[in-house]
Design a protein around this motif. Structure first.
Motif, PDB file in Angstrom:
ATOM      1  N   SER A 207      19.177  -6.426  22.918  1.00 49.83           N
ATOM      2  CA  SER A 207      19.305  -6.208  21.475  1.00 49.83           C
ATOM      3  C   SER A 207      19.611  -4.742  21.201  1.00 49.83           C
ATOM      4  CB  SER A 207      18.017  -6.602  20.758  1.00 49.83           C
ATOM      5  OG  SER A 207      18.029  -6.147  19.420  1.00 49.83           O
ATOM      6  N   SER A 208      20.539  -4.502  20.284  1.00 51.90           N
ATOM      7  CA  SER A 208      20.932  -3.130  19.930  1.00 51.90           C
ATOM      8  C   SER A 208      20.165  -2.581  18.735  1.00 51.90           C
ATOM      9  CB  SER A 208      22.438  -3.090  19.640  1.00 51.90           C
ATOM     10  OG  SER A 208      22.755  -3.934  18.536  1.00 51.90           O
ATOM     11  N   GLU A 209      19.088  -3.254  18.334  1.00 54.53           N
ATOM     12  CA  GLU A 209      18.376  -2.842  17.119  1.00 54.53           C
ATOM     13  C   GLU A 209      17.742  -1.463  17.239  1.00 54.53           C
ATOM     14  OE1 GLU A 209      15.955  -5.655  15.022  1.00 54.53           O
ATOM     15  OE2 GLU A 209      16.999  -7.348  15.906  1.00 54.53           O
ATOM     16  N   CYS A 210      17.440  -1.022  18.463  1.00 55.62           N
ATOM     17  CA  CYS A 210      16.883   0.325  18.656  1.00 55.62           C
ATOM     18  C   CYS A 210      17.898   1.260  19.332  1.00 55.62           C
ATOM     19  CB  CYS A 210      15.616   0.260  19.518  1.00 55.62           C
ATOM     20  SG  CYS A 210      14.214  -0.536  18.715  1.00 55.62           S
ATOM     21  N   GLU A 211      19.157   0.876  19.313  1.00 48.32           N
ATOM     22  CA  GLU A 211      20.175   1.632  20.052  1.00 48.32           C
ATOM     23  C   GLU A 211      20.320   3.055  19.523  1.00 48.32           C
ATOM     24  OE1 GLU A 211      23.534  -0.605  21.554  1.00 48.32           O
ATOM     25  OE2 GLU A 211      24.853   0.848  20.566  1.00 48.32           O
ATOM     26  N   LYS A 212      20.521   3.999  20.460  1.00 51.60           N
ATOM     27  CA  LYS A 212      20.680   5.404  20.128  1.00 51.60           C
ATOM     28  C   LYS A 212      22.096   5.857  20.467  1.00 51.60           C
ATOM     29  CE  LYS A 212      16.473   5.537  18.844  1.00 51.60           C
ATOM     30  NZ  LYS A 212      16.161   5.559  17.399  1.00 51.60           N
ATOM     31  N   GLU A 213      22.652   6.731  19.641  1.00 54.32           N
ATOM     32  CA  GLU A 213      24.010   7.217  19.859  1.00 54.32           C
ATOM     33  C   GLU A 213      24.010   8.395  20.818  1.00 54.32           C
ATOM     34  OE1 GLU A 213      25.827   8.131  16.161  1.00 54.32           O
ATOM     35  OE2 GLU A 213      25.803   6.067  15.429  1.00 54.32           O
ATOM     36  N   GLY A 214      25.101   8.527  21.574  1.00 51.55           N
ATOM     37  CA  GLY A 214      25.255   9.664  22.458  1.00 51.55           C
ATOM     38  C   GLY A 214      24.457   9.533  23.742  1.00 51.55           C
ATOM     39  N   ASP A 215      24.601  10.531  24.593  1.00 52.96           N
ATOM     40  CA  ASP A 215      23.861  10.544  25.864  1.00 52.96           C
ATOM     41  C   ASP A 215      22.386  10.846  25.636  1.00 52.96           C
ATOM     42  OD1 ASP A 215      26.034   9.955  27.402  1.00 52.96           O
ATOM     43  OD2 ASP A 215      26.424  12.008  28.043  1.00 52.96           O
ATOM     44  N   ASN A 271      18.351  -2.946  26.512  1.00 53.53           N
ATOM     45  CA  ASN A 271      19.496  -2.243  25.933  1.00 53.53           C
ATOM     46  C   ASN A 271      19.347  -0.723  26.032  1.00 53.53           C
ATOM     47  OD1 ASN A 271      22.056  -2.660  24.327  1.00 53.53           O
ATOM     48  ND2 ASN A 271      20.947  -1.283  22.949  1.00 53.53           N
ATOM     49  N   LEU A 272      18.140  -0.215  25.848  1.00 52.42           N
ATOM     50  CA  LEU A 272      17.909   1.225  25.935  1.00 52.42           C
ATOM     51  C   LEU A 272      18.174   1.735  27.348  1.00 52.42           C
ATOM     52  CD1 LEU A 272      14.701   1.477  23.737  1.00 52.42           C
ATOM     53  CD2 LEU A 272      16.868   2.666  23.283  1.00 52.42           C
ATOM     54  N   ILE A 273      17.775   0.972  28.351  1.00 52.67           N
ATOM     55  CA  ILE A 273      18.077   1.359  29.730  1.00 52.67           C
ATOM     56  C   ILE A 273      19.577   1.286  29.983  1.00 52.67           C
ATOM     57  CG2 ILE A 273      17.833   0.669  32.152  1.00 52.67           C
ATOM     58  CD1 ILE A 273      14.956  -0.085  31.571  1.00 52.67           C
ATOM     59  N   ASP A 274      20.208   0.247  29.474  1.00 54.64           N
ATOM     60  CA  ASP A 274      21.632   0.036  29.726  1.00 54.64           C
ATOM     61  C   ASP A 274      22.490   1.179  29.190  1.00 54.64           C
ATOM     62  OD1 ASP A 274      23.848  -1.374  30.680  1.00 54.64           O
ATOM     63  OD2 ASP A 274      24.129  -2.425  28.783  1.00 54.64           O
ATOM     64  N   HIS A 275      22.052   1.827  28.117  1.00 50.96           N
ATOM     65  CA  HIS A 275      22.854   2.888  27.495  1.00 50.96           C
ATOM     66  C   HIS A 275      22.351   4.288  27.825  1.00 50.96           C
ATOM     67  CE1 HIS A 275      24.234  -0.593  25.165  1.00 50.96           C
ATOM     68  NE2 HIS A 275      25.319   0.115  24.951  1.00 50.96           N
ATOM     69  N   ALA A 276      21.360   4.392  28.687  1.00 53.84           N
ATOM     70  CA  ALA A 276      20.809   5.710  29.035  1.00 53.84           C
ATOM     71  C   ALA A 276      21.723   6.441  30.013  1.00 53.84           C
ATOM     72  CB  ALA A 276      19.415   5.554  29.629  1.00 53.84           C
ATOM     73  N   ARG A 277      21.709   7.769  29.919  1.00 55.91           N
ATOM     74  CA  ARG A 277      22.391   8.594  30.921  1.00 55.91           C
ATOM     75  C   ARG A 277      21.606   8.609  32.220  1.00 55.91           C
ATOM     76  NH1 ARG A 277      24.345  10.573  34.438  1.00 55.91           N
ATOM     77  NH2 ARG A 277      25.691  12.376  34.686  1.00 55.91           N
ATOM     78  N   CYS A 278      20.288   8.581  32.089  1.00 54.96           N
ATOM     79  CA  CYS A 278      19.395   8.608  33.248  1.00 54.96           C
ATOM     80  C   CYS A 278      18.031   8.111  32.794  1.00 54.96           C
ATOM     81  CB  CYS A 278      19.296  10.033  33.797  1.00 54.96           C
ATOM     82  SG  CYS A 278      18.315  10.204  35.310  1.00 54.96           S
ATOM     83  N   VAL A 279      17.269   7.532  33.697  1.00 55.35           N
ATOM     84  CA  VAL A 279      15.936   7.004  33.397  1.00 55.35           C
ATOM     85  C   VAL A 279      14.903   7.772  34.217  1.00 55.35           C
ATOM     86  CG1 VAL A 279      14.416   4.975  33.515  1.00 55.35           C
ATOM     87  CG2 VAL A 279      16.834   4.719  32.831  1.00 55.35           C
ATOM     88  N   CYS A 280      13.816   8.169  33.565  1.00 57.23           N
ATOM     89  CA  CYS A 280      12.695   8.834  34.233  1.00 57.23           C
ATOM     90  C   CYS A 280      11.439   8.030  33.941  1.00 57.23           C
ATOM     91  CB  CYS A 280      12.545  10.269  33.727  1.00 57.23           C
ATOM     92  SG  CYS A 280      11.216  11.204  34.535  1.00 57.23           S
ATOM     93  N   THR A 281      10.718   7.607  34.980  1.00 62.06           N
ATOM     94  CA  THR A 281       9.644   6.639  34.770  1.00 62.06           C
ATOM     95  C   THR A 281       8.679   6.630  35.942  1.00 62.06           C
ATOM     96  OG1 THR A 281       9.257   4.302  34.193  1.00 62.06           O
ATOM     97  CG2 THR A 281      10.928   4.756  35.866  1.00 62.06           C
ATOM     98  N   ASN A 282       7.584   5.891  35.800  1.00 63.55           N
ATOM     99  CA  ASN A 282       6.747   5.495  36.928  1.00 63.55           C
ATOM    100  C   ASN A 282       6.504   3.986  36.874  1.00 63.55           C
ATOM    101  OD1 ASN A 282       5.085   5.657  34.636  1.00 63.55           O
ATOM    102  ND2 ASN A 282       3.271   6.206  35.820  1.00 63.55           N
ATOM    103  N   SER A 283       7.439   3.282  36.248  1.00 61.24           N
ATOM    104  CA  SER A 283       7.337   1.838  36.035  1.00 61.24           C
ATOM    105  C   SER A 283       8.233   1.068  36.995  1.00 61.24           C
ATOM    106  CB  SER A 283       7.745   1.497  34.595  1.00 61.24           C
ATOM    107  OG  SER A 283       8.151   0.143  34.471  1.00 61.24           O
TER     108      SER A 283
END
Length: 375
Positions: A207-215, A271-283
């Protein structure tokens, strides 16, 4: 044929909801009339109440935060409920005691997540299929025991119930070895259900409901690992982009260099992961979806040197990254400051190792289905 799955689908947890969807959906693509049993234990329901119970200062702080952001946090809960309602076919708990309904099922499957971890408040013997009257219908696909420190009572429950199963698999190799010794049966290791679907299949439910623009750098932090949040700021500076954090921890509320995301449900998480430039996590599931969607990531553990045979819940991260050749993407407090940021992940090499594991996991499900037809 018909199948009933039991798992942690009602936990207010991205990985839980998404893995529950994945197994149910994959079985349906194979022509199976699959249902997830709409059961959650009393302990699980208590864990995910809107306001915490207790009188400590941290409970007060968390409840104050919940009150201040109640509208956004309720929206998140609604999105979890919507995702389950629209995407996971359910069957009621009457199946536990109704012989007629059980006879209609060809197979019962223990799904994934830590449903076999007797140390969690969520656990009950129902997650070991104690209610199933026909032993030949009992199978498991990728449940996790979470930790190798199980009580004697839980080990006895394993011997009593899991030995009845026709097909047994778990999610981590460490758990497979541990259970094999306890029940004196072969236990296979398979991938988490989210890997049964490819990137395009996941994009269809995103879902793109929380989608963010740009990198942006996307952060998802469970608890704390020393250096993890500082490293995220370093990533933002390196890529010259914003930093968003899916809020789970009060540590992230007052860090104004990271923008908090309060409302994301499971579909928005993908969707947030799909559009991210990079992911930082411990999950575990954040890196799982980074791999599926081919996103650069860094994952933190408390001690990278811990092996998969030792007792530690982070073994699932170490097992997964080792199996696909991504151990260099795992960081601990001793090394994050010296890591080289600019090298991207070569997903062509990753998928050369991942694809055979996917094939093996799907072959295991096929054996479950073939045995179900023969019952």
């Amino acid at each position: 044929m018909k199948a009933a799955i039991i798992t942690y689908h009602r936990a207010l947890n991205y990985g839980s909801a998404l893995q529950a969807y994945a197994l149910n959906h994959y079985l349906r693509t194979k022509g199976v009339e699959a249902y997830t049993i709409d059961y959650s234990s009393e302990g699980q329901r208590a864990t995910y109440t809107f306001y915490e119970k207790g009188h400590g200062i941290m409970t007060l702080a968390r409840n104050t935060f919940t009150f201040l952001y109640s509208k956004s946090l309720q929206k998140k809960r609604q999105r979890f409920e919507k995702f389950i309602t629209y995407n996971i076919p359910l069957i009621g708990t009457e199946v536990f005691a109704n012989k007629k309904i059980q006879n209609e099922m060809d197979v019962f499957i223990c799904g994934s997540d830590q449903i076999w971890n007797g140390n969690t408040i969520d656990f009950t013997p129902h997650y070991l299929l104690d209610f199933v009257m026909d032993n030949d219908k009992c199978c498991s696909y990728a449940p996790s025991i979470g930790t190798l420190q199980q009580t004697q009572a839980t080990q006895e429950a394993y011997r009593k119930h899991i030995k009845r199963f026709r097909q047994i698999s778990v999610r981590e190799s460490s758990g497979s070895s541990y259970l094999s010794q306890i029940i004196d049966e072969d236990v296979e290791t398979v991938l988490d259900p989210v890997f049964l679907l490819d990137g395009e299949e996941w994009r269809r439910v995103a879902s793109s409901e929380c989608e963010k623009e740009g990198d942006y750098v996307l952060c998802y932090f469970i608890g704390d690992v020393k250096g993890m949040r500082e490293f995220a700021l370093r990533l933002g500076e390196f890529y010259h982009c914003r930093i968003y954090v899916i809020l789970l921890n009060l540590r992230d509320v007052f860090c104004f260099k990271r923008k908090a995301l309060y409302e994301a449900g499971p579909a928005e998480f993908v969707n947030l992961i799909d559009h991210a430039r990079c992911v930082c996590t411990n999950s575990f599931h954040a890196i799982s979806f980074s791999i599926i969607l081919k996103k650069d990531f860094w994952v933190f553990v408390n001690n990278k040197k811990i092996t998969s045979t030792e007792v530690h819940p982070q073994t699932r991260i170490i097992d997964l990254t080792e199996s696909v050749g991504l151990s260099d993407r795992v960081l601990d407090p001793d090394e994050w400051q010296s890591v080289e940021l600019g090298k991207p992940i070569c997903f062509q090499d990753v998928y050369k190792k991942l694809n055979p594991l996917r094939v093996r996991s799907k072959e295991f499900i096929q054996r479950i289905l073939e045995n179900g037809k023969s019952v």
